[in-house]
Design a protein around this motif. Structure first.
Motif, mmCIF file in Angstrom:
data_model
loop_
_atom_site.group_PDB
_atom_site.id
_atom_site.type_symbol
_atom_site.label_atom_id
_atom_site.label_comp_id
_atom_site.label_asym_id
_atom_site.label_seq_id
_atom_site.Cartn_x
_atom_site.Cartn_y
_atom_site.Cartn_z
ATOM 1 N N GLU A 184 -10.266 2.307 -1.046
ATOM 2 C CA GLU A 184 -8.816 2.382 -1.187
ATOM 3 C C GLU A 184 -8.160 1.330 -0.290
ATOM 4 O O GLU A 184 -8.401 1.313 0.924
ATOM 5 C CB GLU A 184 -8.313 3.775 -0.817
ATOM 6 N N PRO A 185 -7.331 0.439 -0.862
ATOM 7 C CA PRO A 185 -6.669 -0.583 -0.049
ATOM 8 C C PRO A 185 -5.792 0.048 1.037
ATOM 9 O O PRO A 185 -5.089 1.032 0.784
ATOM 10 C CB PRO A 185 -5.824 -1.353 -1.060
ATOM 11 N N THR A 231 -9.512 -3.725 2.123
ATOM 12 C CA THR A 231 -10.203 -2.737 1.294
ATOM 13 C C THR A 231 -11.593 -2.558 1.870
ATOM 14 O O THR A 231 -12.389 -3.491 1.918
ATOM 15 C CB THR A 231 -10.281 -3.194 -0.175
#
Length: 270
Positions: A184-185, A231
């Motif tokens: 997940e960024p 990320t």
């Protein structure tokens, strides 16, 4: 040389230079970054090492340790001690929310010539006047402003302790610092004296470098708004660093300033 003085000099030298470019790295490592339950505690290590999160060089001084509680007040460490390779302390999490644990320092570096010989000095601001001889020539003074942080949430995270001071190089989370997940960024912002710090390189290195032939490094660049995105490739503890230099020392003694920001962040599995 006095043992305490030598210890302080080692720490100042390690954190005053661009950290991503040198072997020795300064870090804080909590035993957990997310806790819950009745009367939770964490233990935090502080060290300067060659291999990330493996104390093998020198203990970090706790003299500049500042812990901000979820309500914005200062919390106190307990059972603090320093050994050869690491310092350690306990933190009782008496409040719900997010704690910020930081080592914040500012030192001066001076170079000068005396009797035809080049000399160097490093120390505190109030020591400069007597440390550099009046007969010294070609005196150049640099201020070093350094911040090393980590974060721990007890129950539901909050942002009160994360408010920037407006001094030096600081991290402002967009994605919360204790809510990072693989794949997940995550978005953050760097501020320099309270303003967006654009065009700075960010280095994020996964821990356990002792067991790898090459550093597992992520890099990013801040935009004009100071924001950058990472990320995460896998779970674990990461060492995040950025550094810069400018001519805004804010001191009449220093002509320029070196700044660095370092954080230890935990990335959780999916």
């Amino acid at each position: 040389m006095h043992k305490r003085t030598l210890k302080w000099i080692v720490l100042a030298t390690a954190i005053a230079m661009p950290l991503a470019a040198q072997a020795h790295k300064v870090w804080l490592l909590p035993s957990a970054t997310n806790v819950a339950g009745v009367d939770p505690w964490v233990t935090v290590d502080a060290a300067i090492s060659n291999d990330l999160f493996y104390p093998d060089h020198h203990a970090a001084s706790l003299d500049q340790l500042v812990i901000t509680a979820p309500d914005g007040q200062t919390a106190k460490p307990q059972n603090a001690s320093s050994g050869k390779y690491r310092s350690v302390f306990d933190l009782e999490l008496t409040q719900q929310g997010t704690y910020k644990v930081a080592m914040v320092s500012q030192v001066l570096f001076a170079s000068y010539e005396l009797d035809g010989q080049k000399k160097r000095w490093r120390g505190k601001t109030d020591e400069l006047a007597t440390a550099v001889p009046k007969a010294a020539k070609n005196v150049e003074v640099t201020a070093a402003s350094n911040r090393v942080e980590t974060f721990i949430s007890n129950g539901k995270p909050n942002d009160v302790a994360l408010k920037p001071s407006g001094k030096g190089l600081e991290l402002v989370p967009v994605t919360h610092v204790t809510d990072l997940v693989v794949g997940e960024p995550a978005t953050f912002q760097l501020l320099l004296d309270g303003k967006p710090a654009g065009d700075l390189k960010i280095s994020a290195i996964a821990g356990a470098t002792r067991y790898r032939n090459a550093q597992d490094e992520l890099t990013a660049q801040t935009g004009k708004d100071g924001k950058f995105r990472l990320t995460w490739s896998h779970a674990g503890m990461y060492w995040i660093n950025a550094s810069t230099e400018d001519g805004n020392s804010g001191m009449k003694q220093a002509s320029k300033r070196r700044l660095s920001y370092t954080a230890t962040l935990e990335v959780l599995p999916e």
